[in-house]
Design a protein around this motif. Structure first.
Motif, mmCIF file in Angstrom:
data_model
loop_
_atom_site.group_PDB
_atom_site.id
_atom_site.type_symbol
_atom_site.label_atom_id
_atom_site.label_comp_id
_atom_site.label_asym_id
_atom_site.label_seq_id
_atom_site.Cartn_x
_atom_site.Cartn_y
_atom_site.Cartn_z
ATOM 1 N N UNK A 54 -4.135 -46.396 38.571
ATOM 2 C CA UNK A 54 -5.189 -46.242 37.565
ATOM 3 C C UNK A 54 -6.546 -46.643 38.121
ATOM 4 N N UNK A 55 -6.552 -47.646 39.003
ATOM 5 C CA UNK A 55 -7.811 -48.156 39.538
ATOM 6 C C UNK A 55 -8.312 -47.362 40.741
ATOM 7 N N UNK A 64 0.332 -43.538 29.879
ATOM 8 C CA UNK A 64 0.481 -42.198 30.448
ATOM 9 C C UNK A 64 1.185 -42.269 31.806
ATOM 10 N N UNK A 65 0.706 -43.151 32.655
ATOM 11 C CA UNK A 65 1.230 -43.241 34.016
ATOM 12 C C UNK A 65 2.681 -43.687 34.040
ATOM 13 N N UNK A 66 3.034 -44.637 33.191
ATOM 14 C CA UNK A 66 4.407 -45.141 33.153
ATOM 15 C C UNK A 66 5.370 -44.080 32.637
ATOM 16 N N UNK A 67 4.928 -43.221 31.759
ATOM 17 C CA UNK A 67 5.809 -42.204 31.183
ATOM 18 C C UNK A 67 6.019 -41.022 32.119
ATOM 19 N N UNK A 115 2.623 -52.858 38.437
ATOM 20 C CA UNK A 115 1.549 -53.162 39.382
ATOM 21 C C UNK A 115 1.118 -51.897 40.126
ATOM 22 N N UNK A 116 2.079 -50.993 40.391
ATOM 23 C CA UNK A 116 1.744 -49.730 41.053
ATOM 24 C C UNK A 116 0.954 -48.810 40.122
#
Length: 291
Positions: A245-246, A229-232, A239-240
């Motif tokens: 996510x964390x 989800x985040x990459x898209x 790494x970011x």
């Protein structure tokens, strides 16, 4: 001279059509799309809102119909990616021993999922962006009208390769979801049928096998799903994305698990029940000779 004739037994099998998996997946998606949207927003948006809060916010701000943002991308993805995933898996099973071992099913499912992921990744990107679009600041929204507008604009404005943002994670997710859905479903069905002495066309058998596959799927897929989800949405370095996510600590990799389970369980059940019905009603009969 004693000549003994071999006895030939004809076995009738009903094979599913190549499109059965995609149509079954599209039917299921119409029921579970709102949970898919809430899950995506819980992962991408910075605010620490729970499922109920996100659901209430979406309906109050944009209306109930907004819960189906991205549906055109979801349906196109099901009709292409899921059709290929199911068809390749069913074809691969034909080359396995009967009954096939779990490891053989896992290998076939992994390969089928990876190949199908090549087709499905662009639609997944558009779907994710359409789902989180309304929750973003106005100046950063994409405002795609539908999946075809999204595919066209990404290609024109960002380049064709942008459609495959997070492709490695998508391929991995696709392989794992085919393993934990299709292979786990088949294995659970085989075990339950033998243990409870149930026929393979028993509806209850399909139901409990689907639920088992759905619960196997969740913990395995969720961390990869969240990174995807985040990459898209933002093609930052991996790494970011992991760091973002964390931000919720140990909850980060499993953020959105509740709507994910609420989506995955009925989605898997409806998909496989629909798939079995399509196989019975529209499949083709193949007669094999067993000597």
């Amino acid at each position: 001279m004693d000549i003994r004739a071999k006895r030939v037994i004809k076995t009738k099998k009903i094979r599913p059509r190549w499109w059965s998996g995609g149509v079954a997946g599209a039917i299921a998606q119409c029921f579970t799309a709102p949970f898919d949207l809430i899950e995506a927003r819980m992962v991408v948006i910075k605010k620490d809102r729970g499922m109920a809060s996100n659901l209430q916010q979406a309906i109050r701000t944009h209306g109930f119909i907004s819960l189906y943002d991205g549906l055109s991308a979801q349906l196109l993805r099901q009709l292409t990616y899921t059709s290929m995933r199911f068809h390749l898996y069913e074809m691969g099973k034909e080359h396995l021993d009967d009954p096939a071992g779990l490891l053989d099913k896992v290998l076939v499912a992994a390969l089928a999922g990876c190949v199908a992921g090549v087709v499905g990744t662009p639609m997944e990107l558009i779907n994710t962006r359409m789902q989180v679009n309304r929750a973003l600041p106005k100046e950063t929204r994409w405002n795609y009208r539908n999946v075809f507008d999204g595919l066209y604009r990404v290609t024109r404005e960002e380049g064709f390769t942008k459609l495959y943002s997070g492709c490695f994670l998508s391929f991995m997710r696709s392989s794992l979801i085919t393993i934990s859905q299709n292979a786990a479903y088949d294995q659970a069905k085989q075990i339950y049928a033998e243990f409870f002495h149930m026929k393979h066309d028993n509806t209850l058998l399909h139901l409990i096998s689907s639920v088992t596959a759905a619960f196997v799927c969740g913990p395995i897929i969720k961390p990869i799903e969240n990174l995807r989800y985040l990459r898209m949405v933002d093609s930052r370095r991996l790494i970011n994305s992991i760091s973002y996510m964390m931000r919720f600590g140990s909850r980060g990799p499993f953020r959105g698990m509740v709507p994910y389970v609420l989506r995955m369980v009925p989605n898997t059940v409806i998909t496989f029940l629909s798939f079995e019905q399509l196989r019975v009603n529209f499949g083709y009969i193949e007669i094999e000779d067993d000597e």
